[in-house]
Design an enzyme around this catalytic site. Structure first.
Site, PDB file in Angstrom:
ATOM      1  N   ARG A  37     -16.846  -0.152  18.650  1.00 27.27           N
ATOM      2  CA  ARG A  37     -15.461  -0.583  18.556  1.00 27.27           C
ATOM      3  C   ARG A  37     -15.036  -1.516  19.689  1.00 27.27           C
ATOM      4  O   ARG A  37     -14.496  -2.583  19.453  1.00 27.27           O
ATOM      5  CB  ARG A  37     -14.530   0.636  18.532  1.00 27.27           C
ATOM      6  CG  ARG A  37     -13.078   0.281  18.253  1.00 27.27           C
ATOM      7  CD  ARG A  37     -12.165   1.494  18.323  1.00 27.27           C
ATOM      8  NE  ARG A  37     -12.560   2.542  17.393  1.00 27.27           N
ATOM      9  CZ  ARG A  37     -11.974   3.721  17.330  1.00 27.27           C
ATOM     10  NH1 ARG A  37     -10.964   4.012  18.134  1.00 27.27           N
ATOM     11  NH2 ARG A  37     -12.374   4.628  16.468  1.00 27.27           N
ATOM     12  N   HIS A  65     -15.601  -2.301   6.462  1.00 25.49           N
ATOM     13  CA  HIS A  65     -14.847  -1.760   7.607  1.00 25.49           C
ATOM     14  C   HIS A  65     -13.770  -0.803   7.107  1.00 25.49           C
ATOM     15  O   HIS A  65     -12.634  -1.215   6.831  1.00 25.49           O
ATOM     16  CB  HIS A  65     -14.209  -2.927   8.381  1.00 25.49           C
ATOM     17  CG  HIS A  65     -13.784  -2.580   9.771  1.00 25.49           C
ATOM     18  ND1 HIS A  65     -14.687  -2.288  10.774  1.00 25.49           N
ATOM     19  CD2 HIS A  65     -12.551  -2.490  10.337  1.00 25.49           C
ATOM     20  CE1 HIS A  65     -14.033  -2.052  11.897  1.00 25.49           C
ATOM     21  NE2 HIS A  65     -12.728  -2.152  11.651  1.00 25.49           N
ATOM     22  N   TYR A 117       0.944 -14.087   2.255  1.00 27.28           N
ATOM     23  CA  TYR A 117       1.481 -15.450   2.325  1.00 27.28           C
ATOM     24  C   TYR A 117       0.529 -16.438   2.997  1.00 27.28           C
ATOM     25  O   TYR A 117       0.719 -17.645   2.881  1.00 27.28           O
ATOM     26  CB  TYR A 117       2.806 -15.453   3.102  1.00 27.28           C
ATOM     27  CG  TYR A 117       3.887 -14.612   2.477  1.00 27.28           C
ATOM     28  CD1 TYR A 117       4.319 -14.838   1.176  1.00 27.28           C
ATOM     29  CD2 TYR A 117       4.472 -13.579   3.198  1.00 27.28           C
ATOM     30  CE1 TYR A 117       5.311 -14.056   0.609  1.00 27.28           C
ATOM     31  CE2 TYR A 117       5.468 -12.795   2.645  1.00 27.28           C
ATOM     32  CZ  TYR A 117       5.882 -13.037   1.343  1.00 27.28           C
ATOM     33  OH  TYR A 117       6.868 -12.269   0.781  1.00 27.28           O
TER      34      TYR A 117
END
Length: 737
Positions: A32, A78, A122
Site C-alpha cells: 500500500r 483493486h 463527468y
C-alpha cells in the site's frame, strides 16, 4: 461437547494480537504505502495504469469516462473504494502535483487553489507518453504476473518501466513504523546519471550529484540549499531541502514598486497561502506589508505591495519566508521496496543501480521472448520454402492423400508446426513474389537472431543497448523538451538576512505589569500612574516596565534560569492578565527574581544567596525555547537572589548580616554561564541584595517613598570577597536597595 466445540483452540491474546497486527503492518508496507524501487509505483498506481492499457487508452486513442476506468480497476484488480482509486487517478493527471503526469485528463481535474476535481462521471482520461514508456513491452514476458484478488485475471507484479519514475515523479507514503518521502526530479538529469553509472558502476555520490543537481518540482520555485546538505541527503537517503517561492520586483511610478510572486512551493495551496498572509497582516504581524492581491489566471501572479517605498524588498520577502509557506522544507526519505520486496532506505547510487539492474533484466527477458518468436517464425518459413520448392508435389498430396499431414512429415521430415503452416497457406500465396518475400524475411530474422544472441552472451553489448534506450528516453522527455525543461532554479544558500522582530510586529508602546504571584499583563501606551490597576485578592503590584511590542522580556528566576517572552505575546485588556507559567515552562515552586527588557548592550550581574556571582552579556541569556536557559549554576540548597543591570563603575553588596561592601565592577568576571566568584564573605547568613552604580554620584537606596543618597563611601570600599561593615545610618532594615 459439540463438534464445533472441538474446533476451539485457546490462544494467548497478546500473541494473537501481535501476529495479526504484524500481518497488517507488512500488508501496509509492501502492498500500500511504499513504492517499488524498480518502477516507482505503488500497487494502486500499477493497477490503474494496467487497467487503462487493457482499455486501449493510449495517447493516440480517444478518451474514456473516468468512471469506466475506476469500475474496471476496482472490479478486476483493486478491491477498494472507488473514491480512493479516482483520487489517485486525479493526482496522476494534475500537472501541478506530478512532475511527469501519467494520466491525461479531460474536464475539471482540480486546481492549485485546492479545488476538488469534478465527479468521475463527468471527467475523461487516457494515458500519457510517460505512462506508455513505463508500460512498454509489458506483453513481451519482461515482468512476472500474479493472479488478481479473485483469481479471474492476472496483473503485473512490477512494470518494465523504461522511465526512471521513482525519482522523476517522487513518492510519498506513511506505513506502520516507517514512511517514505521522495521529491520529484528532472528526468533528463536522471538519464545523464544513469548513463554515467552504466559506464562507472561504482561512481561516487559526488559525481552523480553533478548530474542530478537536486529536486525539480512541477510548480518550480527556487531551491536554496547548500551543496553540502544536498550531497549529504543523497549520500544517506535522508535529508531535507529548503524551497522558496519565485518572485520579482516590478517598478511603478513615483518611486514605488510591487513584488510579484510567479511560482509557489510544491504542494502549497495558493488560496490557503494568501489567506495565511492576509491573517498575519490583519494581526499586525507583517508591518512591512501594505497589501496583497491575487491576479492569477492560468499562471500564478500574487502581488504584494510594500508599506512604503522605503521598505527593502529583500527584507519584506525575508519576513514572509520566515512566517508563511512561501518557504517550506521538503523532506527526503528514500525508503523503498527493493527487488525482493524488502523495505529499506537507499542512497542515490543504490536507487539508480536498482533501476539499471531492473532494466537489464527486462532487456534479457525481452530478448529471450523475441528469440523464441523468431525461432518459431524461422521454423515456419523453412517449411514454407520447402513447400515452394516442391509446390506441385504439395498440391498433389493435398488433393490425393487421405492424411496429407502425415505424408508430408514423412516425405520432407517437416515438423508439426511447419506442416500446419503449409496446410493453412492461401492459394494466392503461391506466387513467385511470395517466395522472394519469405526469403527476405528469413534472412532478416536470421540476422536479428544473431544480434539477439550477442546481447545474451555479452554484458558489454547489453550495456550499450541499455544506454541507447536511456538516450532515447532522454530525447523524448529530457531537458530539451517542453515537458522536461528544468523548472526549479538552484541557488546556493545565501547569507541569512537578519530580520528583526519589527518586520513581523508593529511597534507600539506598552506598559508591562507583573504581580507578586506572577500574573502578567500589558497596558497600551507608556503609563506612569498604574494605581488604578486591580489585582486578584491577596496579590499586589511588583514589577512595572515600559517597553514596546517589538521588545523581548527577560525573566530571571531563583532556580538560575532565564526565560524569554516576546512582549507582543503578553495579553492586554482589562482582566488580571495571564500567569507567567502559561507563557513559559516554569515550575510552580519557582519564583521570579527580576524582569528586564533586552537590548544588545545590556550586561547583567547575577548572584546566588551564598554571595557568589558574575556578569553576563544579555545576548548569552536569551532562551530559544519555553524551557528557559540555565545561566547561573546552583548547587543544592542555593538560590538566585540578584539579577540587576550593570551600570556605572562600582558594585554595592549587602548581606543578611547587615554588612555593606563596595568594590569596582571590573573585579567581577564576565562569563556566559557558571557559579561565579565570591562577592562577599559571611560568617552567618548570606547575600541579601546588590546594586551597580556610579561612585561619583553616590549610593542611593529607597526608604519608604523617599530616595536617600550617601556620597561619602570611603569606609565601605574594599576588595571583592571581604566582609564589609555596617551600612550608613538610615539604610533600610530589609537589607535591600
Amino acid at each position: 461437547m459439540t463438534k464445533e466445540d472441538n474446533n476451539i483452540h485457546p490462544v494467548d491474546f497478546g500473541q494473537a494480537l501481535g501476529e495479526r497486527y504484524l500481518a497488517y503492518a507488512l500488508s501496509t508496507i509492501t502492498s500500500r504505502s511504499l513504492p517499488d524501487v524498480r518502477d516507482g509505483l505503488k500497487p494502486v498506481h500499477r493497477r490503474l495504469l494496467y487497467a487503462m492499457l487493457q482499455l486501449k487508452l493510449d495517447p493516440k486513442s480517444g478518451f474514456k469516462k473516468c468512471a469506466r476506468v475506476v469500475g474496471d480497476v476496482i472490479g478486476k484488480y483493486h478491491p477498494h473504494g472507488d473514491t480512493a482509486v479516482y483520487d489517485t487517478m486525479v493526482r496522476l493527471a494534475q500537472h501541478f502535483a506530478v512532475r511527469y503526469p501519467l494520466v491525461e485528463g479531460q474536464g475539471n481535474f482540480g486546481s492549485i487553489d485546492g479545488d476538488n476535481a469534478a465527479a468521475m462521471r463527468y471527467t475523461e482520461a487516457r494515458l500519457t507518453n510517460v505512462a506508455i514508456a513505463i508500460l512498454e513491452d509489458i506483453h513481451s514476458d519482461t515482468v512476472d504476473f500474479q493472479p488478481t484478488y479473485d483469481g479471474s485475471e492476472e496483473e503485473p507484479i512490477v512494470m518494465p518501466s523504461n522511465f526512471p519514475n521513482l525519482l522523476a515523479n517522487g513518492s510519498e507514503g506513511i506505513a506502520v513504523g516507517m514512511a517514505t518521502s521522495i521529491p520529484p526530479h528532472n528526468a533528463g538529469e536522471l538519464c545523464d546519471a544513469v548513463l554515467h553509472l552504466i559506464k562507472h558502476p561504482n561512481a561516487s555520490i559526488d559525481t552523480l550529484v553533478t548530474h542530478v543537481a537536486g529536486p525539480d518540482f512541477p510548480t518550480g520555485g527556487i531551491l536554496v540549499e547548500s551543496q553540502e546538505n544536498i550531497l549529504k541527503a543523497y549520500e544517506t537517503g535522508k535529508g531535507s531541502f529548503r524551497l522558496r517561492a519565485k518572485w520579482e520586483k516590478e517598478e511603478l511610478s513615483h518611486g514605488m514598486y510591487q513584488i510579484v510572486i510567479t511560482e509557489i512551493p510544491y504542494q502549497v495551496q495558493k488560496s490557503k497561502l494568501i489567506e495565511k498572509i492576509a491573517d498575519l497582516y490583519k494581526a499586525k504581524k507583517l508591518s512591512l506589508l501594505g497589501n496583497i492581491r491575487d491576479e492569477s489566471t492560468e499562471d500564478i501572479r500574487v502581488v504584494l505591495d510594500p508599506k512604503s517605498r522605503s521598505v527593502d524588498p529583500e527584507m519584506l520577502m525575508e519576513s514572509l519566508f520566515k512566517t508563511t509557506d512561501l518557504e517550506v522544507r521538503v523532506s527526503l526519505n528514500m525508503n523503498v521496496l527493493d527487488a525482493h520486496g524488502a523495505p529499506r532506505v537507499m542512497n542515490l547510487r543504490e536507487v539508480l543501480n536498482a533501476f539499471i539492474a531492473h532494466r537489464l533484466e527486462v532487456l534479457i527477458r525481452r530478448t529471450k521472448y523475441r528469440l523464441k518468436n523468431i525461432d518459431h517464425r524461422l521454423e515456419v518459413l523453412d517449411g514454407l520454402l520447402i513447400a515452394y520448392l516442391n509446390i506441385d508435389e504439395v498440391i498433389r498430396i493435398i488433393r490425393e492423400e487421405d492424411d496429407p499431414k502425415a505424408v508430408m512429415i514423412a516425405k520432407w521430415k517437416l515438423s508439426d508446426v511447419q506442416v500446419e503452416a503449409i496446410l493453412n497457406m492461401r492459394l494466392r500465396s503461391l506466387r513467385k513474389l511470395e517466395e522472394i518475400e519469405i526469403k527476405k524475411e528469413h534472412d532478416a530474422l536470421s540476422e536479428e537472431k544473431a544480434h539477439l544472441l550477442t546481447i545474451l552472451d555479452d554484458e558489454e553489448v547489453r550495456k550499450k543497448v541499455l544506454s541507447d534506450q536511456v538516450r532515447e528516453t532522454k530525447k523524448q522527455f529530457g531537458q530539451q523538451t517542453e515537458l522536461g525543461a528544468r523548472r526549479t532554479q538552484l541557488e546556493e544558500a545565501a547569507e541569512s538576512v537578519v530580520v528583526s522582530i519589527e518586520a513581523f510586529v508593529e511597534k507600539e508602546p506598552i506598559t508591562i505589569l507583573c504581580s507578586e504571584h506572577g500574573w502578567i499583563k500589558a497596558l497600551k501606551g507608556h503609563t506612569d500612574d498604574v494605581s488604578s490597576v486591580k489585582y486578584k485578592d491577596g496579590d499586589k503590584e511588583r514589577f512595572v516596565l515600559k517597553a514596546h511590542t517589538t521588545d523581548r522580556l527577560l525573566v530571571f528566576t531563583d532556580n538560575g534560569k532565564f526565560y524569554t517572552i516576546g512582549c507582543n505575546t503578553i495579553s492586554g485588556g482589562k482582566g488580571h492578565g495571564d500567569p507567567m507559567r502559561l507563557l513559559v515552562d516554569m515550575d510552580e515552586r519557582t519564583h521570579i527574581v527580576n524582569l528586564l527588557i533586552y537590548n544588545d548592550d545590556l550586561k547583567i550581574l547575577l548572584a546566588n544567596n551564598a554571595g557568589r556571582g558574575f556578569v553576563v552579556p544579555a545576548e548569552d541569556v536569551v532562551a530559544q525555547t519555553k524551557n528557559g536557559k540555565q545561566v547561573l549554576n546552583l548547587s543544592a540548597g542555593l538560590t538566585g537572589v540578584v539579577c540587576t543591570p550593570v551600570t556605572g563603575d562600582s558594585v554595592a553588596v549587602i548581606g543578611q548580616n547587615r554588612k555593606l561592601l563596595i568594590f569596582d565592577i571590573d573585579e567581577i568576571p564576565v562569563m556566559k554561564k557558571g557559579a561565579g566568584v565570591i562577592l562577599q564573605r559571611y560568617k552567618q547568613g548570606g547575600l541579601s541584595d546588590a546594586k551597580c552604580f556610579v561612585r561619583e554620584e553616590g549610593l542611593s537606596w529607597q526608604l519608604g517613598k523617599k530616595i536617600r543618597t550617601e556620597t561619602d563611601l570611603l569606609a565601605w570600599i574594599n576588595k571583592r570577597g571581604t566582609a564589609g561593615r555596617l551600612p550608613p545610618t538610615g539604610f533600610p532594615k530589609s537589607n535591600t536597595f
